[in-house]
Write an enzyme that holds these catalytic residues in place. Structure first.
Site, PDB file in Angstrom:
ATOM      1  N   LYS A 138       0.849  -1.202   0.000  1.00 21.14           N
ATOM      2  CA  LYS A 138       0.000   0.000   0.000  1.00 21.14           C
ATOM      3  C   LYS A 138       0.878   1.243   0.000  1.00 21.14           C
ATOM      4  O   LYS A 138       1.911   1.272   0.692  1.00 21.14           O
ATOM      5  CB  LYS A 138      -0.900  -0.029   1.245  1.00 21.14           C
ATOM      6  CG  LYS A 138      -1.940   1.076   1.301  1.00 21.14           C
ATOM      7  CD  LYS A 138      -2.837   0.909   2.535  1.00 21.14           C
ATOM      8  CE  LYS A 138      -3.924   1.952   2.603  1.00 21.14           C
ATOM      9  NZ  LYS A 138      -4.796   1.802   3.786  1.00 21.14           N
ATOM     10  N   SER A 181      -9.717   1.691   2.745  1.00 24.72           N
ATOM     11  CA  SER A 181      -8.868   2.457   1.863  1.00 24.72           C
ATOM     12  C   SER A 181      -7.793   1.627   1.143  1.00 24.72           C
ATOM     13  O   SER A 181      -7.197   2.108   0.174  1.00 24.72           O
ATOM     14  CB  SER A 181      -8.180   3.554   2.668  1.00 24.72           C
ATOM     15  OG  SER A 181      -7.352   2.991   3.659  1.00 24.72           O
ATOM     16  N   SER A 234      -9.958  -0.622   7.014  1.00 25.67           N
ATOM     17  CA  SER A 234      -9.365  -0.504   5.668  1.00 25.67           C
ATOM     18  C   SER A 234      -8.635  -1.732   5.142  1.00 25.67           C
ATOM     19  O   SER A 234      -8.209  -1.733   3.995  1.00 25.67           O
ATOM     20  CB  SER A 234      -8.410   0.684   5.627  1.00 25.67           C
ATOM     21  OG  SER A 234      -9.153   1.850   5.433  1.00 25.67           O
TER      22      SER A 234
HETATM   23  N1  GLN Z   1     -13.186   3.958   6.099  1.00 30.90           N
HETATM   24  C1  GLN Z   1     -12.635   4.464   7.315  1.00 30.90           C
HETATM   25  C2  GLN Z   1     -12.278   5.912   7.131  1.00 30.90           C
HETATM   26  O1  GLN Z   1     -12.588   6.439   6.147  1.00 30.90           O
HETATM   27  C3  GLN Z   1     -11.461   3.632   7.732  1.00 30.90           C
HETATM   28  C4  GLN Z   1     -10.222   3.971   7.013  1.00 30.90           C
HETATM   29  C5  GLN Z   1      -9.057   3.140   7.415  1.00 30.90           C
HETATM   30  O2  GLN Z   1      -9.191   2.106   8.079  1.00 30.90           O
HETATM   31  N2  GLN Z   1      -7.882   3.595   7.046  1.00 30.90           N
HETATM   32  O3  GLN Z   1     -11.702   6.523   7.964  1.00 30.90           O
END
Ligand code: GLN
Length: 486
Positions: free
Chosen positions: A78, A153, A177
């Site tokens: 990532k 994400s 994420s």
């Molecule tokens: N979807 C969540 C957010 O937008 C979690 C994101 C994540 O785990 N990095 O913050």
């Protein structure tokens, strides 16, 4: 060569050792697969030349019979995990030209074991989002259905594994994420116990919640990668000392009949017609419950009066931490600097205004607000207290139960564009994953085969702090029953 992309890591290691194919041949097949999926926009950067050079070096180590546990295995990363001499953009314009001068601990560990780092995957900008649509560069498509999002994400990392470009990849999970994209792409994804995997070199979003974890298509592969990346790291002040002593079995054993009878599992499955849940998820959970009971598992429905607040708690704590973590992008030290600034203050304002995308700005505004004087007690402090309660409640649950099972997402993958203009509905898609991060416990997404859906449905296995091995054994049991898409 295309069919070798179906192999697991364990199979590749055996084949490479027996010289059925070379690392270079294998990696070439992976690069060709990446080419076939070019239109899916899975990678932000993929330097084929460098990857092939690393593959050759790995072949030389095979010649010398050096024994490393991940020799020649490609791992996609990532784009928020620092890798020396690579672009680390976090899918943001503000870091578009940033080249990292150092490597994250997890990267060092993978390299020491002979892994071939394979490209930088797309993500929501600074890991803020649930669909990878917040990337400043491109929108990743879901390999299971290109009209749908891969989740986020860590959408690029999940898609790389689902498209069989690489057998494994790394993502980060702050509120879901890793697990949510794993669920949307039909693969495994692990959010480890907070403090078990070093965060050194992970670009911070919300430091008290962030954890790095692996994606893969089998539980043995998840366990193998986890065994390598986990462990105490003095460079990360939140690394837990307990991580020093713990070992991971890269070949977890399934539970036998007797063990199954002794296990106690708390289930949190949606009921018929429950609001916010897709029918497919509800029906799959029903069927799963039936199958589990038939195999002799003892199940009990559990309830929490706190989980419904988890989104609210998360969006106070995560944004507060983010507003502070992202203060470093000021147009001075590194990253993007606006060319139009008239004075110093203007450099800050314009660089941040031009460099950050809308979602990131929204979070910085919210985070600054909840931390501002007069509101700190009412929001931030109160959210901290509520978080503690969630953590305590998990501890209580695990006095009675070995595991908690629940779906990972309330819906099947949504269509690209469906939620981009509705941040609240996007936030709500994390309702089942966020409390895990608030509690600091581990949770694994498993891709359950469903007779109601063409694609697997994501279920989470949660357990107490540092109980990853136990989670792997349960997943292995389900795999042995033929319930998992591998
Ligand atoms: N979807 C969540 C957010 O937008 C979690 C994101 C994540 O785990 N990095 O913050």
């Amino acid at each position: 060569m295309e069919e070798i992309l179906n192999h697991t890591i364990h199979e590749h290691l055996k084949n490479l050792r027996e010289k059925k194919y070379s690392v270079k041949e294998y990696i070439t097949a992976c690069l060709q697969q990446a080419e076939r999926y070019k239109d899916y926009f899975i990678f932000i950067n993929l330097n084929a030349e460098k990857i092939l050079k690393n593959a050759e070096e790995s072949d030389q180590r095979y010649q010398k019979k050096e024994n490393r546990s991940l020799e020649g295995i490609p791992v996609a990363i990532k784009d928020n995990i620092c890798e020396e001499d690579e672009y680390v953009t976090c899918a943001s314009k503000i870091l578009q030209n940033f080249i990292s001068p150092y490597s994250a601990t997890v990267i060092k560990k993978l390299k020491e074991q002979g892994a071939v780092l394979f490209g930088r995957t797309n993500m929501d900008e600074f890991a803020m989002g649930s669909s990878t649509e917040n990337s400043a560069f491109q929108i990743t498509k879901n390999p299971l259905d290109p009209e749908r999002v891969p989740g986020g994400s860590s959408g690029g990392s999940a898609a790389a594994v689902a498209a069989k470009i690489t057998p494994t990849s790394l993502g980060s999970d702050t509120g879901g994420s890793i697990r949510q994209p794993a669920a949307f792409c039909g693969i495994y994804g692990l959010k480890p116990t907070y403090g078990r995997v070093s965060r050194y070199g992970l670009v911070a979003f919300a430091s008290s919640l962030d954890q790095i974890g692996p994606f893969a298509r089998t539980i043995d592969d998840i366990a193998l990668i986890f065994s390598i990346i986990q462990g105490y790291d003095p460079k990360d002040s939140t690394s837990h000392p307990k991580s020093k002593e713990l070992e991971v079995d890269p070949n977890p054993l399934p539970f036998n009949k007797n063990e199954i009878k002794k296990l106690k599992i708390g289930i949190y499955f949606p009921k018929e017609g429950e609001e916010g849940f897709d029918d497919i998820i509800i029906k799959t959970c029903n069927q799963f419950q039936y199958n589990l009971e038939k195999q002799g598992f003892r199940l009990e429905p559990i309830e929490s009066s706190l989980w419904k607040y988890s989104i609210a708690i998360y969006y106070i704590l995560a944004t507060a931490e983010a507003s502070s973590n992202l203060a470093r992008y000021d147009g001075i030290r590194y990253g993007y600097r606006s060319q139009n600034a008239k004075n110093l203050l203007d450099v800050y304002i314009r660089s941040r205004t031009e460099g950050f995308g809308n979602e990131v700005k929204r979070r910085i505004l919210l985070g600054t607000y909840v931390l501002s004087s007069g509101y700190y007690e009412a929001f931030y402090h109160k959210a901290q207290k509520a978080r503690k309660k969630i953590r305590e409640e998990y501890k209580e649950f695990f006095k009675t139960y070995d595991f908690i099972l629940m779906p990972t997402t309330p819906t099947i993958p949504f269509k690209i564009g469906e939620k981009v203009n509705d941040p609240i509905s996007m936030y709500k898609s994390d309702i089942l994953t966020i409390s895990t991060n608030l509690g600091g416990i581990p949770s694994l997404n498993i891709p359950l085969i469903s007779e109601y859906s063409q694609f697997p449905v994501g279920i989470q296995i949660k357990s107490n702090h540092f109980e990853e091995n136990k989670i792997f054994r349960l997943a292995k049991t389900f795999e042995t029953f033929g319930w998992i898409k591998t």
